[in-house]
Scaffold this active site. Structure first.
Site, PDB file in Angstrom:
ATOM      1  N   SER A 186       0.827  -1.206   0.000  1.00 17.55           N
ATOM      2  CA  SER A 186       0.000   0.000   0.000  1.00 17.55           C
ATOM      3  C   SER A 186       0.862   1.258   0.000  1.00 17.55           C
ATOM      4  CB  SER A 186      -0.924  -0.021   1.224  1.00 17.55           C
ATOM      5  OG  SER A 186      -1.608   1.194   1.356  1.00 17.55           O
ATOM      6  N   ALA A 192      -3.079   8.163  -2.812  1.00 16.63           N
ATOM      7  CA  ALA A 192      -3.353   7.145  -1.792  1.00 16.63           C
ATOM      8  C   ALA A 192      -3.551   5.796  -2.459  1.00 16.63           C
ATOM      9  CB  ALA A 192      -4.595   7.521  -0.985  1.00 16.63           C
ATOM     10  N   ASP A 193      -3.435   4.755  -1.655  1.00 13.07           N
ATOM     11  CA  ASP A 193      -3.734   3.410  -2.132  1.00 13.07           C
ATOM     12  C   ASP A 193      -4.342   2.609  -0.989  1.00 13.07           C
ATOM     13  OD1 ASP A 193      -3.480   1.419  -4.387  1.00 13.07           O
ATOM     14  OD2 ASP A 193      -2.595   0.316  -2.721  1.00 13.07           O
ATOM     15  N   THR A 194      -5.357   1.833  -1.319  1.00  6.10           N
ATOM     16  CA  THR A 194      -6.038   0.984  -0.342  1.00  6.10           C
ATOM     17  C   THR A 194      -5.903  -0.465  -0.768  1.00  6.10           C
ATOM     18  OG1 THR A 194      -7.637   2.728   0.138  1.00  6.10           O
ATOM     19  CG2 THR A 194      -8.262   0.484   0.769  1.00  6.10           C
ATOM     20  N   SER A 212      -2.668   3.884   2.558  1.00 10.24           N
ATOM     21  CA  SER A 212      -1.521   4.776   2.709  1.00 10.24           C
ATOM     22  C   SER A 212      -1.783   6.027   1.893  1.00 10.24           C
ATOM     23  CB  SER A 212      -0.244   4.096   2.223  1.00 10.24           C
ATOM     24  OG  SER A 212       0.038   2.967   3.019  1.00 10.24           O
TER      25      SER A 212
END
EC number: 3.6.1.9
Length: 192
Positions: free
Chosen positions: A49, A72-74, A109
């Site tokens: 992430s 962002a990354d999930t 993140s």
């Protein structure tokens, strides 16, 4: 709501834009970063992430070095297994069957690139427990189409919300952007 012309949201996610708007922030531009989001061999979910969120921001910063870039990354995981965004109904069924009746972790993140070339980041882990799902419930949810493009094939803002027993952590992070952490980073540079 304040529009910040020097802020770019590096995302294709409508949910992230909506969450950013909840902070009273309207980015000057939205740029979809074209990166390879494949997990590396034996990469842990949190590290994955963080890496992907950072790569999104870095990619866009190369095009706009004098702007602030937020990305962002999930990722959803069961144990150390990173669950993909399902591409087919069969994949969605497998993922939903896997998380059915179990706790799973969601890592989001968020990174901010500043024109000074400084990177700020936060990573948030949230534990979500889903009720045990019947085959009928899974099939009905799959027919809704809400699983498309969702980490873990689950849209807790929609029909899947009725399956959630508990959330331990940040609800907004599960949707795609941890509001508290994003506010903490952005407020260092923007009057929000």
């Amino acid at each position: 709501m304040f529009k910040f012309d020097n802020l770019i949201l590096a995302s294709s996610s409508k949910q992230r834009l909506c969450l950013l708007n909840q902070l009273g922030v309207l980015p000057g531009e939205i740029v979809i970063p074209n990166i390879d989001e494949s997990p590396l061999k034996k990469e842990l979910p949190k590290i994955y992430s963080m890496r992907v969120a950072k790569e999104k921001v870095i990619k866009v910063s190369l095009l706009y070095p004098k702007k602030f870039i937020l990305g962002a990354d999930t990722v959803v995981c069961c144990g150390r297994k990173i669950l993909p965004k399902a591409e087919t109904e069969d994949q969605a069924f497998e993922i939903l069957e896997l998380i059915s009746g179990r706790r799973h972790r969601v890592y989001t993140s968020v990174y901010l690139y500043a024109p000074s070339k400084k990177l700020h980041y936060r990573s948030v882990m949230t534990v979500v427990k889903i009720k045990r799902l019947s085959v009928k419930e899974i099939n009905s949810y799959i027919l809704s189409g809400e699983w498309k493009g969702k980490a873990g094939a689950c849209n807790i803002q929609g029909n899947a919300g009725k399956f959630v027993i508990s959330i331990n952590g940040s609800y907004s992070s599960v949707i795609g952007l941890p509001l508290y952490e994003t506010y903490s980073i952005l407020s260092q540079y923007f009057p929000i």
